[in-house]
Write an enzyme that holds these catalytic residues in place. Structure first.
Site: not given
Length: 436
Positions: A122, A134, A168-169, A197, A284, A299
């Site tokens: 997302h 995120d 998505e949130e 995600d 968030h 990585d």
């Protein structure tokens, strides 16, 4: 390329030593790099995408949330990269909360259209921050993997499709819209969906979805090759974009490095980081910026994304099998000195070792041509993995060897033996493993 250096051991003497040592043990062969081996994904490139997403958020009220200008600018950035790389891109519009949202779908030409492998993430953030972990982290890794496909002109058996989801949130709105609007015949063509995600959490764990067993084992085998233990992902069950695909009967899997759950002492012991703290203390929040990323986790996970895409897009994929026994303790290798060993205790096996025993080695050294490497069976039999070479000036021995050990009892203490036969360069055994 590193220029060759003058050695204290003459070339002729080095060759003589190599010839002498070559007679002491049966040889093993390094496993050749397969045609479908994934490229290394550049951390610098992934972080460059994150920098762009941060700049977009900063210029658009501090976020990249659904219905805000920062989200559309993020979509435009990713789409431009993909269009330039030769993808066929589609913007799928939907409405949520009275605002227009967008899914970005990118198809790579070729592959079996009746066998479609998807990888997605997302792209939206919450309104309180830039959303760099995120989920800029997953979005950037998927983007860089897609660009690596283009650079390699990769021609997999399956058709490759990449996706960046909106809203998505707000409850997986974009991915639900995509799945719900796929005709049943198109859904049946989806061979798998991989979801990424939050894969750069600052206090990271290494979590693998336990949904489709083939996808799960593909990721687990990759991390086992790095001697990194994994755990089953539970924090995000049903909370990310794999859920609509799973509910529609599509095989799903993915990676996760943790959100607001607290890292335990046991997890800190095996992964590092800080016990008693959240995997991502900025989850968030406004502090989810480019400083909220663990480079090592990003990585490793970005490379795992590419590994899964390359592996699972092959025509026929079966789960990796076998039990892995490993030792991750460092052992110093003396410069031009005596051989050293690192031990692995193999237990719970029956009968003899396999005829194709996999020996994964990770030896860090500044001139690998100095090194002679052997596998020692429990009865002391030596299997030559690598001879010395005065002309091999590259760093490190990081590869997998295949040994016919069918004449050896499986259970017992196996050893990796390493000797440095020339002066001026140093190193250590970082880790090694046996896969039965």
């Amino acid at each position: 390329m590193r220029p060759a250096r003058l050695r204290s051991l003459s070339a002729a003497a080095a060759l003589a030593v190599a010839a002498l040592l070559a007679t002491t043990a049966p040889a093993a062969q390094a496993e050749p790099a397969g045609a479908l081996a994934a490229p290394d994904i550049s951390l610098a490139n992934v972080k460059a995408h994150l920098t762009q997403l941060q700049s977009i958020a900063t210029a658009n009220g501090g976020n990249r949330a659904h219905g805000r200008t920062g989200y559309k600018a993020s979509v435009d950035y990713v789409k431009a990269k993909l269009d330039a790389a030769g993808y066929s891109t589609t913007l799928q519009q939907f409405t949520s909360g009275g605002a227009t949202g967008y899914n970005l779908i990118a198809d790579w030409p070729g592959g079996d259209p009746n066998q479609v492998l998807m990888a997605g993430s997302h792209l939206d953030s919450v309104t309180s921050g830039a959303g760099i972990n995120d989920n800029g982290s997953g979005s950037a890794a998927v983007l860089e993997t897609a660009l690596a496909v283009s650079r390699a002109q990769f021609a997999p058996d399956k058709h490759l499709r990449f996706a960046w989801w909106g809203a998505e949130e707000l409850g997986l709105v974009g991915s639900k819209y995509y799945v719900n609007n796929l005709a049943s015949t198109e859904r049946s063509k989806l061979a798998g969906y991989l979801n990424f995600d939050m894969i750069g959490s600052p206090n990271p764990g290494y979590f693998v979805y336990d949904d489709d067993p083939v996808i799960e084992q593909t990721f687990k085998a990759y991390y086992a090759g790095l001697s990194i233990p994994t755990e089953i992902e539970t924090e995000g069950d049903g909370r990310s974009d794999h859920a609509p695909f799973k509910n529609a009967g599509v095989p799903v899997g993915g990676l996760f490095s943790g959100a607001d759950y607290t890292k335990t002492s046991a997890q800190a012991q095996k992964w590092g980081g800080t016990a008693g703290q959240a995997f991502d203390r900025c989850y968030h929040s406004s502090c989810d910026t480019t400083s909220n990323i663990n480079d090592t986790a990003l990585d490793r996970n970005s490379d795992a994304v590419a590994h899964a895409v390359w592996t699972l897009s092959a025509g026929t994929v079966t789960p990796p099998t076998g039990t892995v026994f490993s030792n991750t303790a460092d052992v110093a290798v003396p410069d031009n000195g005596a051989a050293v060993t690192s031990s692995v205790a193999v237990t719970g096996r029956t009968g003899n070792a396999p005829s194709a025993l996999k020996v994964g080695v990770d030896i860090r050294h500044t001139y690998r041509g100095d090194l002679v490497v052997d596998l020692l069976a429990p009865d002391g039999t030596a299997y030559r993995l690598k001879n010395s070479s005065s002309s091999d000036s590259a760093d490190n021995v990081i590869t997998t060897y295949t040994v016919n050990a069918s004449g050896e009892t499986a259970n017992g203490t196996w050893k990796l033996q390493v000797r440095d036969v020339a002066a001026q360069d140093t190193g250590y055994i970082n880790s090694w493993q046996l896969t039965f």
